[in-house]
Design a protein around this motif. Sequence first.
Motif, PDB file in Angstrom:
ATOM      1  N   VAL A 133      -7.196  27.661 -31.376  1.00  0.00           N
ATOM      2  CA  VAL A 133      -6.949  28.921 -32.093  1.00  0.00           C
ATOM      3  C   VAL A 133      -5.506  29.344 -31.853  1.00  0.00           C
ATOM      4  O   VAL A 133      -4.837  28.890 -30.905  1.00  0.00           O
ATOM      5  CB  VAL A 133      -7.906  30.038 -31.636  1.00  0.00           C
ATOM      6  N   SER A 134      -5.007  30.240 -32.704  1.00  0.00           N
ATOM      7  CA  SER A 134      -3.641  30.751 -32.536  1.00  0.00           C
ATOM      8  C   SER A 134      -3.566  31.637 -31.296  1.00  0.00           C
ATOM      9  O   SER A 134      -4.596  32.070 -30.747  1.00  0.00           O
ATOM     10  CB  SER A 134      -3.227  31.557 -33.769  1.00  0.00           C
ATOM     11  N   ASP A 137      -5.269  35.052 -31.899  1.00  0.00           N
ATOM     12  CA  ASP A 137      -6.734  34.987 -31.868  1.00  0.00           C
ATOM     13  C   ASP A 137      -7.248  34.696 -30.468  1.00  0.00           C
ATOM     14  O   ASP A 137      -8.307  35.198 -30.058  1.00  0.00           O
ATOM     15  CB  ASP A 137      -7.230  33.917 -32.833  1.00  0.00           C
ATOM     16  N   TYR A 138      -6.508  33.894 -29.726  1.00  0.00           N
ATOM     17  CA  TYR A 138      -6.921  33.562 -28.358  1.00  0.00           C
ATOM     18  C   TYR A 138      -6.914  34.829 -27.484  1.00  0.00           C
ATOM     19  O   TYR A 138      -7.821  35.044 -26.669  1.00  0.00           O
ATOM     20  CB  TYR A 138      -5.994  32.502 -27.784  1.00  0.00           C
ATOM     21  N   SER A 139      -5.889  35.661 -27.668  1.00  0.00           N
ATOM     22  CA  SER A 139      -5.817  36.919 -26.913  1.00  0.00           C
ATOM     23  C   SER A 139      -6.957  37.840 -27.304  1.00  0.00           C
ATOM     24  O   SER A 139      -7.562  38.506 -26.448  1.00  0.00           O
ATOM     25  CB  SER A 139      -4.478  37.613 -27.180  1.00  0.00           C
ATOM     26  N   TYR A 166      -9.324  26.166 -27.027  1.00  0.00           N
ATOM     27  CA  TYR A 166      -7.958  26.126 -26.524  1.00  0.00           C
ATOM     28  C   TYR A 166      -7.058  27.010 -27.385  1.00  0.00           C
ATOM     29  O   TYR A 166      -7.289  27.185 -28.591  1.00  0.00           O
ATOM     30  CB  TYR A 166      -7.398  24.698 -26.560  1.00  0.00           C
ATOM     31  N   SER A 167      -6.029  27.500 -26.727  1.00  0.00           N
ATOM     32  CA  SER A 167      -4.901  28.045 -27.486  1.00  0.00           C
ATOM     33  C   SER A 167      -3.890  26.919 -27.634  1.00  0.00           C
ATOM     34  O   SER A 167      -4.028  25.847 -27.021  1.00  0.00           O
ATOM     35  CB  SER A 167      -4.275  29.230 -26.747  1.00  0.00           C
ATOM     36  N   GLN A 168      -2.860  27.125 -28.441  1.00  0.00           N
ATOM     37  CA  GLN A 168      -1.856  26.077 -28.611  1.00  0.00           C
ATOM     38  C   GLN A 168      -1.185  25.748 -27.278  1.00  0.00           C
ATOM     39  O   GLN A 168      -0.898  24.577 -26.982  1.00  0.00           O
ATOM     40  CB  GLN A 168      -0.810  26.528 -29.639  1.00  0.00           C
ATOM     41  N   MET A 169      -0.935  26.766 -26.466  1.00  0.00           N
ATOM     42  CA  MET A 169      -0.282  26.533 -25.185  1.00  0.00           C
ATOM     43  C   MET A 169      -1.202  25.789 -24.224  1.00  0.00           C
ATOM     44  O   MET A 169      -0.778  24.830 -23.555  1.00  0.00           O
ATOM     45  CB  MET A 169       0.150  27.877 -24.579  1.00  0.00           C
ATOM     46  N   SER A 170      -2.470  26.248 -24.133  1.00  0.00           N
ATOM     47  CA  SER A 170      -3.385  25.582 -23.184  1.00  0.00           C
ATOM     48  C   SER A 170      -3.710  24.157 -23.637  1.00  0.00           C
ATOM     49  O   SER A 170      -3.925  23.256 -22.810  1.00  0.00           O
ATOM     50  CB  SER A 170      -4.677  26.389 -23.045  1.00  0.00           C
ATOM     51  N   GLU A 195       4.369  19.764 -31.382  1.00  0.00           N
ATOM     52  CA  GLU A 195       4.462  19.818 -32.842  1.00  0.00           C
ATOM     53  C   GLU A 195       3.210  19.266 -33.520  1.00  0.00           C
ATOM     54  O   GLU A 195       3.014  19.472 -34.722  1.00  0.00           O
ATOM     55  CB  GLU A 195       5.680  19.028 -33.315  1.00  0.00           C
ATOM     56  N   TYR A 196       2.378  18.545 -32.754  1.00  0.00           N
ATOM     57  CA  TYR A 196       1.166  17.957 -33.320  1.00  0.00           C
ATOM     58  C   TYR A 196      -0.084  18.768 -32.952  1.00  0.00           C
ATOM     59  O   TYR A 196      -1.204  18.318 -33.191  1.00  0.00           O
ATOM     60  CB  TYR A 196       1.011  16.510 -32.839  1.00  0.00           C
ATOM     61  N   ILE A 197       0.139  19.939 -32.360  1.00  0.00           N
ATOM     62  CA  ILE A 197      -0.980  20.801 -31.960  1.00  0.00           C
ATOM     63  C   ILE A 197      -0.920  22.076 -32.812  1.00  0.00           C
ATOM     64  O   ILE A 197      -0.012  22.901 -32.655  1.00  0.00           O
ATOM     65  CB  ILE A 197      -0.913  21.155 -30.459  1.00  0.00           C
ATOM     66  N   HIS A 198      -1.857  22.213 -33.722  1.00  0.00           N
ATOM     67  CA  HIS A 198      -1.926  23.374 -34.614  1.00  0.00           C
ATOM     68  C   HIS A 198      -3.356  23.917 -34.620  1.00  0.00           C
ATOM     69  O   HIS A 198      -4.315  23.156 -34.411  1.00  0.00           O
ATOM     70  CB  HIS A 198      -1.508  22.980 -36.038  1.00  0.00           C
TER      71      HIS A 198
END
Length: 685
Positions: A133-134, A137-139, A166-170, A195-198
């Motif tokens: 999730v973005s 949305d994760y927050s 997951y969030s993009q960072m995690s 760049e491959y994680i959306h």
Amino acid sequence: MKKIKTPQLTETHILRNTSTRVILVMLSVALIVWFLPRTSGSHLHYDIGKPWVYGSIIADFDFPIYKSDEVLKHEQDSVLALYEPYYNYNAEMEKTQTARFLNDYKDGIPELGKEYVRIIADILHHIYQSGIVSTTDYSRVHKDSTSMIRIVNGKSATSIYTSNIYSQMSAYETLFDDSRLTAHRPILQRCNLDEYIHPNLTYDVELNRTEQEDLLSAIPIANGMVLSGQKIIDRGDIVDEHTYRVLNSFEKETQRRSNVTDEISSTVAGQVLFVSVLIIIFTTYLTLFRRDYFGKPRSLTMLYAMITIFPIIVSLMMEHLFMSVYIVPFAMAPIFIRVFMDSRTAFVTHLIMILICAAAVKYQYEFIIVQLVAGLTAIYSLRELSQRAQMFRTALLVTIASCVVYLSLQLMQDYSIYDIDQSMYRHFIINGVLLLFTYPLMLVIEKLFGFISYVTLIELSNTNKDLLQRLSEVAPGTFQHSIMVSNLAAEIATKIEAKALLVRTGALYHDIGKISNPVFYTENQAGVNPLDKMSRPDAAKTIINHVAEGIKLAEKYNLPKVIKDFIYTHHGEGKAKFFYIAYKNEHPDEVIDETPFLYPGPNPSTCEQAVLMMADSVEAASRSLPEYTEESISQLVNRIIDGQTADGFFRDCPITFHDIAVAKQVLIERLKSIYHTRISYPEQK
């Protein structure tokens, strides 16, 4: 001509006064009613734990007992706490990003073998399958109390734990948690794998809104029913929590069944009528007992401003701020009016103002009683404001009086002293603290409306002030004359119940124009009189000019208007008699033009100005007496003051013959004390 002109002037004056009063009434009513709160439905005022002060209420229709806002909000929060938000699953995102990664690194990762491309692709597949999730949305997910979300894939929805997504960072950090990639992290970081994680899970706004509305709509807003004919409450009953909800529900249903537009129109009409009656009563009071205020625009403006401003403040607090009106220092208004005008007007203004304010508050009875007592305490305890300590004492007395009156009202309602609302006393204390700001605001009122307070008069009467200090240095004789006149005038003012401090201060400044040419005035001369070398008209013009010079200095030093009026009027429209009579004697056969010998005026318009004119003329003339006996002093005083009365100098001021007689007596006694003859001491042989 005069018989025709006088009625026209009188009629014009009456019309102007009448139109002024009508405009003031209409403007005040319009402003107050504009801000008064207009709530539709019943205007009953009640609180939990307080007795019902109205008559018995019996339901004349069936209605539900609505839940309180707090209870309804708690139930809604409880339902939403278990709600699982919906997220749409995008299967194409994994395919697109994985294919792009494999294409970009089809030849392998530099410095690593091709097998690492397969490892990373497998990890990306695992992450995308769990869901990304973005950051926003994760927050949102982790702030909500829910521990699960629903993944919508096609027509099916699957619940999963929020800890599994997951969030993009995690997701990016998860790549490096694999033991096979940890050692090669520096190399892989240069590959920009993020760049491959959306996100492949997106929050479905419309679906979630619909689902939440359905859940909330299922919560019943009422709990119980009241049947037609059932008694709700009787006079004197204590309003408990259940009865409070029943009364609220009854008001809501009454409002729903009534025509709101007609009811608001009726409310406005009632407010206009109520406020108009009170403002007309106040205007009638001024017309009957304080007609002179209609000739003082600034005084009139302040009175109507006080009546208008405080109801507007109360209305805003009740409508928007939802604060206790008991913290508003209403006693400021009567204090200002008492200090600058009179105590009766202060009380009437305060009474009208409080009655208007009561239209916007709950529990009008308590409010009116407490505020009237506070206002009376302020008026009685502050006859004149001359020291800061007086304001502190008044604020303390007003606070104590408010607390005692409120306590007595509560005890009369059979309250236990332990059950009384303690917060009210905190409001009274805040009110007392805010009332202390009356002292600095006094200066603002003075500047806005052209008044002068005792504090300002005391400051101005300090002989160390710049202008008086300059007068004592440049024209010491005039300064001593001003001191003498101020003492005489103040004593007269005290005897006739005029404003002694005002006339004393005015007397100190009445001759400041002599600073410009002090040698032309006898009290500053040392044997040589430069006026002897001038023609009588020129000499008279030089002497008369000290009035204009005094006004220039007063404006330069920003003296109040009321002090300037003493400078204007201390000679009135009189003559420079010494030069006029001397010129007339020198030209017995000529028709004398009196204009060069006349002071510009105007004549005194207040008792204080008349007192200064008498004291100034008598003190100056007393210096030329050849001998000081009781008979000569009495003759001098009577001759000068009777002459001023005969010349019409006191025609425009409200001084009485009794006041003039008292002034004569004071001047005679004081001059006898000042110029008493001393006995001759024998010389030793």
